[in-house]
Design a protein around this motif. Structure first.
Motif, PDB file in Angstrom:
ATOM      1  N   UNK A  79      75.198  35.955  16.486  1.00 57.45           N
ATOM      2  CA  UNK A  79      74.833  37.069  15.601  1.00 57.45           C
ATOM      3  C   UNK A  79      76.005  37.463  14.696  1.00 57.45           C
ATOM      4  N   UNK A  80      76.564  36.473  14.023  1.00 52.01           N
ATOM      5  CA  UNK A  80      77.750  36.644  13.184  1.00 52.01           C
ATOM      6  C   UNK A  80      77.421  37.147  11.789  1.00 52.01           C
ATOM      7  N   UNK A 133      68.359  41.768   9.885  1.00 62.09           N
ATOM      8  CA  UNK A 133      69.478  40.886   9.521  1.00 62.09           C
ATOM      9  C   UNK A 133      69.803  40.934   8.032  1.00 62.09           C
ATOM     10  N   UNK A 134      68.913  41.495   7.244  1.00 62.30           N
ATOM     11  CA  UNK A 134      69.072  41.542   5.796  1.00 62.30           C
ATOM     12  C   UNK A 134      69.524  42.928   5.367  1.00 62.30           C
ATOM     13  N   UNK A 146      70.039  31.409  10.360  1.00 64.00           N
ATOM     14  CA  UNK A 146      69.544  32.427  11.296  1.00 64.00           C
ATOM     15  C   UNK A 146      69.191  31.788  12.635  1.00 64.00           C
ATOM     16  N   UNK A 147      68.517  30.664  12.592  1.00 65.80           N
ATOM     17  CA  UNK A 147      68.095  29.966  13.820  1.00 65.80           C
ATOM     18  C   UNK A 147      69.301  29.521  14.656  1.00 65.80           C
ATOM     19  N   UNK A 202      66.784  29.563   0.503  1.00 64.68           N
ATOM     20  CA  UNK A 202      65.986  30.280   1.500  1.00 64.68           C
ATOM     21  C   UNK A 202      65.847  29.471   2.786  1.00 64.68           C
ATOM     22  N   UNK A 203      65.627  28.168   2.645  1.00 67.44           N
ATOM     23  CA  UNK A 203      65.538  27.312   3.831  1.00 67.44           C
ATOM     24  C   UNK A 203      66.877  27.247   4.558  1.00 67.44           C
ATOM     25  N   UNK A 204      67.969  27.225   3.801  1.00 65.39           N
ATOM     26  CA  UNK A 204      69.300  27.227   4.416  1.00 65.39           C
ATOM     27  C   UNK A 204      69.522  28.517   5.207  1.00 65.39           C
TER      28      UNK A 204
END
Length: 138
Positions: free
Chosen positions: A32-33, A134-135, A26-27, A19-21
């Motif tokens: 926006x790939x 994004x999900x 995202x950051x 989740x952190x990855x």
């Protein structure tokens, strides 16, 4: 639901490290790939089934390229993801020259110990409203 040309990252939705990855990606995904889904979601299971991926051997992040119906996993996925990020992260792709068995050996050590070292959630991550688009498993 699946936007044309986007690469899909499937990840372990209950793993804190994963989740952190994803939050990190995202950051740093300024172009926006990527789009995201958990391995445990219906769409994640469908994408895995379409590519005949053996889930009994799956302990990995997956990078799916829709156009080619191909995927990368383990260290290869991580390095191909890094190649698309902003900043100096694309330089990590130089490690693709190392033999896959060596890269995956390191990856497997972290993957095997990720719950012990980083913890585990009771359920999959729920993205904030501004990230929900994004999900693809929402």
């Amino acid at each position: 639901m699946l936007e044309e040309g986007k690469k899909i990252i499937l990840f372990d939705g209950v793993c804190n490290l994963c989740n952190n990855a994803i939050n990190f990606i995202i950051k740093h995904d300024k172009k926006d790939t990527f789009r995201y889904a958990s391995l445990q979601s219906d769409i994640g299971k469908e994408l895995i089934e379409q590519r005949n991926i053996d889930t009994s051997k799956l302990d990995s992040i997956l990078l799916i390229e829709q156009k080619k119906m191909t995927y990368f996993h383990k260290s290869t996925a991580a390095l191909h993801i890094a190649k698309q990020l902003s900043g100096l992260y694309p330089f990590l792709s130089v490690f693709l020259i190392l033999p896959k068995f060596l890269r995956d050996w390191v990856y497997d050590i972290v993957a095997k110990n990720r719950y012990k070292w980083f913890g585990k959630k009771e359920s999959c991550m729920i993205p904030t409203p501004e990230l929900r688009a994004l999900f693809i498993d929402q």
